[in-house]
Design an enzyme around this catalytic site. Structure first.
Site, PDB file in Angstrom:
ATOM      1  N   GLN A 104      -7.155   1.295  11.017  1.00  0.00           N
ATOM      2  CA  GLN A 104      -8.148   1.775  10.048  1.00  0.00           C
ATOM      3  C   GLN A 104      -9.328   0.797   9.981  1.00  0.00           C
ATOM      4  O   GLN A 104      -9.216  -0.343  10.432  1.00  0.00           O
ATOM      5  CB  GLN A 104      -7.453   1.946   8.681  1.00  0.00           C
ATOM      6  CG  GLN A 104      -8.346   2.359   7.537  1.00  0.00           C
ATOM      7  CD  GLN A 104      -8.885   1.168   6.767  1.00  0.00           C
ATOM      8  OE1 GLN A 104      -8.407   0.036   6.914  1.00  0.00           O
ATOM      9  NE2 GLN A 104      -9.902   1.401   5.973  1.00  0.00           N
ATOM     10  N   TYR A 156       4.236  25.876  27.849  1.00  0.00           N
ATOM     11  CA  TYR A 156       4.449  25.792  26.403  1.00  0.00           C
ATOM     12  C   TYR A 156       5.927  25.768  26.043  1.00  0.00           C
ATOM     13  O   TYR A 156       6.379  26.444  25.124  1.00  0.00           O
ATOM     14  CB  TYR A 156       3.722  26.941  25.683  1.00  0.00           C
ATOM     15  CG  TYR A 156       2.236  26.928  25.973  1.00  0.00           C
ATOM     16  CD1 TYR A 156       1.400  26.010  25.340  1.00  0.00           C
ATOM     17  CD2 TYR A 156       1.690  27.788  26.915  1.00  0.00           C
ATOM     18  CE1 TYR A 156       0.043  25.963  25.636  1.00  0.00           C
ATOM     19  CE2 TYR A 156       0.332  27.750  27.214  1.00  0.00           C
ATOM     20  CZ  TYR A 156      -0.483  26.831  26.580  1.00  0.00           C
ATOM     21  OH  TYR A 156      -1.817  26.777  26.870  1.00  0.00           O
ATOM     22  N   PHE A 164       0.850  -1.184   0.000  1.00  0.00           N
ATOM     23  CA  PHE A 164       0.000   0.000   0.000  1.00  0.00           C
ATOM     24  C   PHE A 164       0.891   1.241   0.000  1.00  0.00           C
ATOM     25  O   PHE A 164       1.958   1.269   0.607  1.00  0.00           O
ATOM     26  CB  PHE A 164      -0.929  -0.010   1.216  1.00  0.00           C
ATOM     27  CG  PHE A 164      -1.916   1.124   1.230  1.00  0.00           C
ATOM     28  CD1 PHE A 164      -2.908   1.217   0.272  1.00  0.00           C
ATOM     29  CD2 PHE A 164      -1.848   2.110   2.200  1.00  0.00           C
ATOM     30  CE1 PHE A 164      -3.820   2.256   0.281  1.00  0.00           C
ATOM     31  CE2 PHE A 164      -2.750   3.163   2.217  1.00  0.00           C
ATOM     32  CZ  PHE A 164      -3.741   3.235   1.252  1.00  0.00           C
ATOM     33  N   ARG A 185       5.881  18.745  23.048  1.00  0.00           N
ATOM     34  CA  ARG A 185       5.610  19.248  24.393  1.00  0.00           C
ATOM     35  C   ARG A 185       5.710  18.132  25.425  1.00  0.00           C
ATOM     36  O   ARG A 185       5.023  17.110  25.325  1.00  0.00           O
ATOM     37  CB  ARG A 185       4.216  19.855  24.415  1.00  0.00           C
ATOM     38  CG  ARG A 185       3.897  20.698  25.632  1.00  0.00           C
ATOM     39  CD  ARG A 185       2.520  21.306  25.498  1.00  0.00           C
ATOM     40  NE  ARG A 185       2.207  22.155  26.626  1.00  0.00           N
ATOM     41  CZ  ARG A 185       0.991  22.659  26.853  1.00  0.00           C
ATOM     42  NH1 ARG A 185       0.000  22.401  26.013  1.00  0.00           N
ATOM     43  NH2 ARG A 185       0.777  23.429  27.897  1.00  0.00           N
ATOM     44  N   HIS A 227      -0.742  -5.128   8.855  1.00  0.00           N
ATOM     45  CA  HIS A 227      -1.546  -6.335   8.635  1.00  0.00           C
ATOM     46  C   HIS A 227      -1.272  -7.406   9.683  1.00  0.00           C
ATOM     47  O   HIS A 227      -1.832  -8.502   9.585  1.00  0.00           O
ATOM     48  CB  HIS A 227      -1.228  -6.955   7.264  1.00  0.00           C
ATOM     49  CG  HIS A 227      -1.464  -6.065   6.099  1.00  0.00           C
ATOM     50  ND1 HIS A 227      -1.085  -6.410   4.808  1.00  0.00           N
ATOM     51  CD2 HIS A 227      -2.037  -4.847   6.001  1.00  0.00           C
ATOM     52  CE1 HIS A 227      -1.409  -5.444   3.975  1.00  0.00           C
ATOM     53  NE2 HIS A 227      -1.985  -4.478   4.674  1.00  0.00           N
ATOM     54  N   ARG A 273      -1.830  12.772  18.364  1.00  0.00           N
ATOM     55  CA  ARG A 273      -2.381  12.082  19.538  1.00  0.00           C
ATOM     56  C   ARG A 273      -3.695  11.369  19.208  1.00  0.00           C
ATOM     57  O   ARG A 273      -4.574  11.934  18.557  1.00  0.00           O
ATOM     58  CB  ARG A 273      -2.608  13.078  20.676  1.00  0.00           C
ATOM     59  CG  ARG A 273      -1.337  13.726  21.212  1.00  0.00           C
ATOM     60  CD  ARG A 273      -1.647  14.595  22.419  1.00  0.00           C
ATOM     61  NE  ARG A 273      -2.548  15.683  22.103  1.00  0.00           N
ATOM     62  CZ  ARG A 273      -2.165  16.944  21.857  1.00  0.00           C
ATOM     63  NH1 ARG A 273      -0.870  17.265  21.882  1.00  0.00           N
ATOM     64  NH2 ARG A 273      -3.050  17.873  21.600  1.00  0.00           N
ATOM     65  N   LYS A 284      -8.946  -2.954   9.252  1.00  0.00           N
ATOM     66  CA  LYS A 284      -7.863  -3.711   9.850  1.00  0.00           C
ATOM     67  C   LYS A 284      -8.377  -4.720  10.877  1.00  0.00           C
ATOM     68  O   LYS A 284      -9.544  -4.732  11.253  1.00  0.00           O
ATOM     69  CB  LYS A 284      -6.854  -2.758  10.503  1.00  0.00           C
ATOM     70  CG  LYS A 284      -6.151  -1.845   9.505  1.00  0.00           C
ATOM     71  CD  LYS A 284      -5.392  -2.637   8.454  1.00  0.00           C
ATOM     72  CE  LYS A 284      -4.526  -1.768   7.567  1.00  0.00           C
ATOM     73  NZ  LYS A 284      -5.291  -0.853   6.702  1.00  0.00           N
ATOM     74  N   ASP A 312       6.572  -2.641   8.903  1.00  0.00           N
ATOM     75  CA  ASP A 312       5.224  -2.166   8.606  1.00  0.00           C
ATOM     76  C   ASP A 312       4.300  -3.333   8.938  1.00  0.00           C
ATOM     77  O   ASP A 312       4.110  -4.254   8.140  1.00  0.00           O
ATOM     78  CB  ASP A 312       5.103  -1.757   7.141  1.00  0.00           C
ATOM     79  CG  ASP A 312       3.723  -1.198   6.790  1.00  0.00           C
ATOM     80  OD1 ASP A 312       2.755  -1.482   7.525  1.00  0.00           O
ATOM     81  OD2 ASP A 312       3.611  -0.487   5.770  1.00  0.00           O
TER      82      ASP A 312
END
Length: 386
Positions: free
Chosen positions: A185, A224, A88, A217, A162, A234, A188, A159
């Protein structure tokens, strides 16, 4: 007695009261982002433990997981990342979006996983990562890849989009000594619609990744004081609560898929002109993200027509991935100094597989044994008309 003529596949995604309870739990805790809630932290611990990793970091999606992992590994402008040509597009684009060059290499004709010899031949002084893709949950040759990495000093990034729950010679993905990226996703093996995770073998990489995924951060920052450049990758608390429930049923689903694939692949082998994907026997627990097979020599146009016939007959069928160098996106930026045809000559297996491969969604393998026979019969009938 009624005899079914069409298979009946379960729906995907699957859920029950565990997901509902998790969503309510996330809702009622009063903090819906990871810095104030507890669902993401809990999911990361559970996912890392399940996969034998020291650390897991949950992120927004699988593509971001790859990109973040590569960045932490030092990939950037002027560097190269070796990727399989049959995968992919996120595998290559994650490197390209960092300003690196994605270098496609060929895959094994049977497993569809990266050809280790081809990867070794592609290593240069600019190579910063080698990215094996565990195609359909059949693990790449991690023994040979680990040796290549040790000999060249180039780290691996698995990767594992899968490969949730898969094992190589008894070892879980997180126990193989390298960074690994996952996707959650919608299609999956575990899903919250979107989402991703990165497994890290050491604390320093994990802490750097945490900063980069949270705008640079630190966790306790109130002024900050952004320590390094980053972005907001996140995962939210609601998605994490769903993934915690999904993780609990993963191994049971893998066991069912493994049993069904043993039957379906045997049936496919008996069909003239059909060749099912083969796993390296050292993948003792494949996760079976797809049920993949080839019809060698069929050609892309006829393959696509065959997929259409299978869909019309009720199968969740899809055309195999296009070789990444055969897409316009690959050449937009971060492409090697060559041409698609030259890459095709270097990657004959990828070129062929991308034109004659078909895959069935993994929910196919959650159906009954009778449905495996019906599925094979449909494929046999459709192939006979090509």
């Amino acid at each position: 007695m009624n005899v079914r003529q069409a298979p009946e596949f379960p729906q995907w995604p699957q859920y029950d009261e565990r997901e509902r309870e998790g969503l309510i739990r996330a809702l009622e805790q009063g903090q819906w982002w990871r810095m104030g809630g507890s669902e993401v932290d809990s999911f990361e611990r559970e996912f890392a433990e399940h996969h034998g990793a020291a650390h897991a970091l949950a992120v927004t999606n699988g593509t971001h997981a790859l990109e973040l992992a590569l960045q932490v590994m030092g990939v950037g402008p002027g560097s190269e990342v070796i990727v399989p040509a049959f995968t992919f597009i996120s595998s290559s684009q994650a490197a390209q979006r960092l300003g690196a060059v994605a270098v496609p290499v060929d895959v094994d004709e049977h497993t569809y996983n990266i050809d280790v010899a081809a990867a070794a031949a592609a290593v240069t002084s600019r190579t910063r990562a080698i990215m094996p893709v565990h195609m359909a949950g059949f693990l790449a040759d991690m023994d040979a890849l680990a040796k290549l990495s040790a000999n060249t000093g180039v780290p691996l990034l698995q990767d594992a989009a899968h490969a949730h729950g898969a094992r190589w010679q008894g070892k879980r993905v997180g126990e193989l000594g390298s960074v690994a990226a996952f996707s959650f996703q919608n299609g999956k093996l575990m899903t919250a619609g979107e989402g991703g995770a990165v497994l890290f073998p050491d604390t320093e990489m994990y802490e750097t990744a945490f900063l980069r995924h949270s705008c640079g951060r630190p966790r306790t920052d109130r002024r900050y004081m952004h320590a390094i450049a980053g972005s907001n990758l996140r995962l939210n608390e609601f998605s994490a609560s769903v993934l915690r429930a999904q993780l609990r049923r993963l191994d049971g689903q893998i066991a069912t898929r493994h049993e069904r694939w043993a039957l379906l692949s045997h049936l496919l082998e008996s069909i003239d002109g059909v060749v099912p994907q083969r796993a390296d026997e050292r993948t003792d627990v494949p996760s079976h993200y797809m049920a993949m097979f080839r019809v060698p020599g069929i050609g892309e146009e006829n393959r696509n027509a065959l997929v259409d016939r299978l869909v019309e007959a009720g199968l969740p069928a899809f055309a195999g991935f296009r070789a990444i160098y055969r897409t316009d996106a690959f050449w937009e930026f971060g492409a090697p100094d060559t041409t698609p045809d030259e890459l095709a000559e270097r990657c004959p297996n990828s070129e062929a597989i991308s034109q004659d491969c078909i895959w069935l969604h993994h929910r196919t393998l959650l159906a009954s044994e009778e449905d495996m026979h019906l599925t094979a019969a449909i494929i046999a009938d459709a192939v006979s008309t090509v």
